[in-house]
Design a protein around this motif. Structure first.
Motif, PDB file in Angstrom:
ATOM      1  N   LEU A  62      -5.394   8.420 -25.586  1.00 40.15           N
ATOM      2  CA  LEU A  62      -5.651   9.788 -25.134  1.00 40.15           C
ATOM      3  C   LEU A  62      -4.663  10.147 -24.031  1.00 40.15           C
ATOM      4  CD1 LEU A  62      -9.552   9.624 -24.817  1.00 40.15           C
ATOM      5  CD2 LEU A  62      -8.263  10.676 -26.697  1.00 40.15           C
ATOM      6  N   PHE A  63      -4.558  11.436 -23.776  1.00 40.47           N
ATOM      7  CA  PHE A  63      -3.742  11.926 -22.664  1.00 40.47           C
ATOM      8  C   PHE A  63      -4.649  12.702 -21.711  1.00 40.47           C
ATOM      9  CE2 PHE A  63      -0.836  11.173 -26.103  1.00 40.47           C
ATOM     10  CZ  PHE A  63       0.275  10.618 -25.481  1.00 40.47           C
ATOM     11  N   GLU A  64      -4.639  12.315 -20.450  1.00 45.20           N
ATOM     12  CA  GLU A  64      -5.486  12.964 -19.460  1.00 45.20           C
ATOM     13  C   GLU A  64      -4.681  13.312 -18.214  1.00 45.20           C
ATOM     14  OE1 GLU A  64      -8.587  10.444 -17.950  1.00 45.20           O
ATOM     15  OE2 GLU A  64      -7.185   9.089 -16.949  1.00 45.20           O
ATOM     16  N   ARG A  65      -5.218  14.213 -17.405  1.00 46.05           N
ATOM     17  CA  ARG A  65      -4.593  14.569 -16.130  1.00 46.05           C
ATOM     18  C   ARG A  65      -5.667  14.803 -15.090  1.00 46.05           C
ATOM     19  NH1 ARG A  65      -2.324  20.764 -17.161  1.00 46.05           N
ATOM     20  NH2 ARG A  65      -4.325  21.686 -17.761  1.00 46.05           N
ATOM     21  N   ASP A  66      -5.257  14.862 -13.838  1.00 45.71           N
ATOM     22  CA  ASP A  66      -6.214  14.923 -12.743  1.00 45.71           C
ATOM     23  C   ASP A  66      -6.667  16.338 -12.392  1.00 45.71           C
ATOM     24  OD1 ASP A  66      -6.221  12.164 -12.399  1.00 45.71           O
ATOM     25  OD2 ASP A  66      -4.511  12.211 -11.027  1.00 45.71           O
ATOM     26  N   PHE A  67      -5.840  17.336 -12.643  1.00 47.39           N
ATOM     27  CA  PHE A  67      -6.222  18.712 -12.319  1.00 47.39           C
ATOM     28  C   PHE A  67      -5.397  19.685 -13.154  1.00 47.39           C
ATOM     29  CE2 PHE A  67      -3.174  17.230  -9.072  1.00 47.39           C
ATOM     30  CZ  PHE A  67      -2.135  18.121  -9.252  1.00 47.39           C
ATOM     31  N   ARG A  83      -1.078  11.509 -18.297  1.00 47.57           N
ATOM     32  CA  ARG A  83      -0.795  10.085 -18.456  1.00 47.57           C
ATOM     33  C   ARG A  83      -1.498   9.593 -19.713  1.00 47.57           C
ATOM     34  NH1 ARG A  83      -3.804  10.593 -13.783  1.00 47.57           N
ATOM     35  NH2 ARG A  83      -6.032  10.167 -14.048  1.00 47.57           N
ATOM     36  N   LYS A  84      -0.894   8.612 -20.344  1.00 45.06           N
ATOM     37  CA  LYS A  84      -1.458   8.030 -21.567  1.00 45.06           C
ATOM     38  C   LYS A  84      -2.452   6.954 -21.193  1.00 45.06           C
ATOM     39  CE  LYS A  84       0.881   5.282 -24.339  1.00 45.06           C
ATOM     40  NZ  LYS A  84       1.830   4.766 -25.350  1.00 45.06           N
ATOM     41  N   ILE A  85      -3.650   7.014 -21.779  1.00 48.35           N
ATOM     42  CA  ILE A  85      -4.682   6.017 -21.491  1.00 48.35           C
ATOM     43  C   ILE A  85      -5.236   5.459 -22.794  1.00 48.35           C
ATOM     44  CG2 ILE A  85      -5.352   7.142 -19.328  1.00 48.35           C
ATOM     45  CD1 ILE A  85      -7.884   8.148 -20.829  1.00 48.35           C
TER      46      ILE A  85
END
Length: 561
Positions: A194-199, A176-178
């Motif tokens: 930034l782009f992050e993910r949970d796992f 997801r874009k944050i």
């Protein structure tokens, strides 16, 4: 050059080296319809009712975020991909720009994959084929309003399906874009994207559209779990993170202060070049609603010495209905216990057992499948001429006997993918006699009862438009799921046909998922000699075995490791 296939022999494999060409109409090839908007498709497993699961990739009409690295006139990606002002204004890339941008962002040799500042490309989806229809199965991806589509940042792979329709596999979390406001001396004045993910990955089970993800023992920074097979009584094999490695924890504590990047994003960035977790084999038992009833975690095959600080791992590749699992993992070489290599393993009653009693004769190996009679298949490796050479094996856990049958010729490399309860083994082996280091490969069928090996391409009709280059599974009705290559019309990144200067369709060879159906009363036909196909045939080098290099997480699978 003549293309000469070897005639099959029930007596001696050396007789296959004749110039006769034997083909057979004992199997019918059924092509599995493609997932919409995906150009390449691979099968991974099937059940006894002929339902097939697999993956599709190389999609068209990929959605892009129009970030600064695209919209800024001086951005290097924009210049390299020739993205015009008109495309920026319209918010729509043409086929050339879209293809270039997707390739650039996916290029593992570039800096974009490892950086959280750029959009992440997953582009691997799963499918289920049943009753003549192919259905895409969305496991973890989510709809993104800005893109007006799924994020398509996940890698979703169904690895097995049981006779009740439960399919098991592995999926990454969507990115997801944050927006993040940095702090500290070198902080940007404005928030950065930034782009992050949970796992990284989750073991996943799906039935009738209901998706269950199984969390690992260690979930710090998301953790890792994966499912590799599922039985009718709902044993699920796989692996999971059990702890954060001490060296990784220390590095994260020192480097991830939450100033330039959020801690989880920083940990993800470090993980691109640093193994975060200790990974161990596991067998879960689930109920018909997909709830985990119990799990059996297995240890390494050895106890590391004080001076052995490597990232030692083990994985379960498959499990049978008795709950006995097989796989592979790190273990000492017999001649020098300071040398740690990957060897085939057996997981039973809480104990990890090496399949090879003496590792002296081999330099590695992998167990890929086990049937309900306790027969295990995989391949063993010898390091010769600066490369690993593979030969498939069949191991009987009841007697301790291990066999390494010859395939198409004596020195042909081979790998077994699966075995059914009838004693039939499927896999791939070199069929081409050449001095080249790269030899083309075909799918094979081995009958343990008669010690007979056959090229699956010799079991289909003469002049077939398919060449079977990968085999993933065989069920108890002797149906086979496989991947073949065939000639197709090229379409561009927008799904439009590509034409040559004369207005004719440009063609290429492409992988397609297929189901091989036994033909009742089928007979072997003599097809004579056939001309070598005009296209360059592809072997294991361009097969699904390379899928892991296209992913954002390592795809460990009993069918392809």
């Amino acid at each position: 050059m003549k293309y000469v296939k070897f005639a099959k022999s029930t007596i001696a494999l050396s007789l296959m080296l004749s110039f006769g060409y034997a083909n057979a109409a004992t199997y019918e090839i059924k092509e599995i319809p493609n997932v919409k908007d995906h150009r390449q498709q691979f099968s991974t497993a099937l059940n006894n009712v002929g339902e097939v699961v697999g993956i599709a990739r190389s999609s068209v009409n990929f959605p892009f975020y129009f970030e600064n690295y695209i919209t800024n006139a001086s951005a290097s990606i924009r210049a390299n991909c020739g993205i015009s002002d008109a495309e920026i204004s319209a918010g729509q890339l043409d086929a050339s720009s879209a293809s270039c941008l997707k390739s650039t962002l996916s290029n593992t040799s570039g800096n974009f994959v490892d950086s959280p500042s750029y959009q992440k490309i997953g582009d691997v989806v799963s499918f289920k084929y049943s009753a003549g229809e192919t259905t895409q199965t969305t496991l973890t991806d989510v709809f993104v309003e800005e893109l007006n589509s799924l994020s398509r940042s996940t890698v979703e792979q169904l690895n097995d399906i049981n006779n009740l329709g439960f399919a098991a596999g592995t999926a990454s979390a969507p990115y997801r874009k944050i927006s993040f406001q940095q702090t500290g001396e070198n902080a940007s004045e404005s928030p950065i994207t930034l782009f992050e993910r949970d796992f990284t990955s989750r073991a996943t089970v799906i039935n009738n559209g209901n998706v269950l993800t199984i969390a690992p023992k260690e979930v710090t920074f998301g953790g890792v779990s994966a499912a590799t097979s599922i039985t009718d009584n709902n044993f699920v094999s796989g692996y999971q993170s059990v702890s954060v490695r001490e060296v990784a924890q220390t590095t994260i504590e020192n480097d991830c202060k939450g100033e330039s990047l959020p801690e989880n994003v920083c940990a993800w960035s470090l993980a691109q070049n640093l193994s975060l977790y200790d990974l161990r084999p596991v067998v879960w038992s689930i109920d018909n609603e997909g709830n985990v009833l119990e799990k059996s975690e297995y240890p390494l095959a050895f106890t590391p010495k004080e001076n052995q600080n490597g990232n030692y791992v083990a994985y379960a590749s498959a499990v049978n209905e008795m709950g006995v699992a097989v796989g592979y993992g790190d273990a000492p070489a017999t001649d020098n216990d300071n040398v740690i290599l990957k060897f085939p393993l057996l997981f039973k009653d809480g104990t990890t057992i090496q399949i090879l009693e003496d590792n002296r004769d081999y330099d590695g190996g992998y167990a890929t499948d086990i049937n309900n009679q306790g027969l295990v298949v995989g391949h063993l490796q010898k390091f010769v001429d600066r490369q690993y050479n593979d030969e498939f094996f069949v191991y009987d856990i009841n007697t301790g006997e291990i066999k390494t049958p010859t395939t198409f010729y004596k020195s042909a490399q081979s790998q077994a993918a699966a075995i059914n309860d009838n004693g039939y083994v499927v896999g791939v082996a070199e069929y081409e006699l050449t001095t080249s280091q790269i030899r083309r490969k075909h799918g094979f069928l081995y009958d343990l009862n008669t010690d007979q090996v056959l090229d699956l391409n010799d079991l289909t009709e003469c002049q077939s438009k398919y060449e079977i280059v990968e085999v993933s599974d065989i069920n108890n009705n002797n149906q086979i799921s496989a991947t073949a290559i065939k000639t197709v019309n090229v379409v561009n990144a927008l799904g439009e046909p590509v034409l040559d200067d004369n207005g004719n369709n440009v063609t290429t060879t492409q992988p397609v998922a297929v189901l091989l159906e036994p033909i009742s009363g089928g007979q072997i036909d003599d097809c004579g000699e056939l001309e070598e196909p005009s296209y360059e045939r592809q072997g294991m080098s361009t097969s699904i075995w390379l899928l892991a290099t296209l992913s954002f997480f390592a795809v460990i699978r009993r069918r392809f490791i």
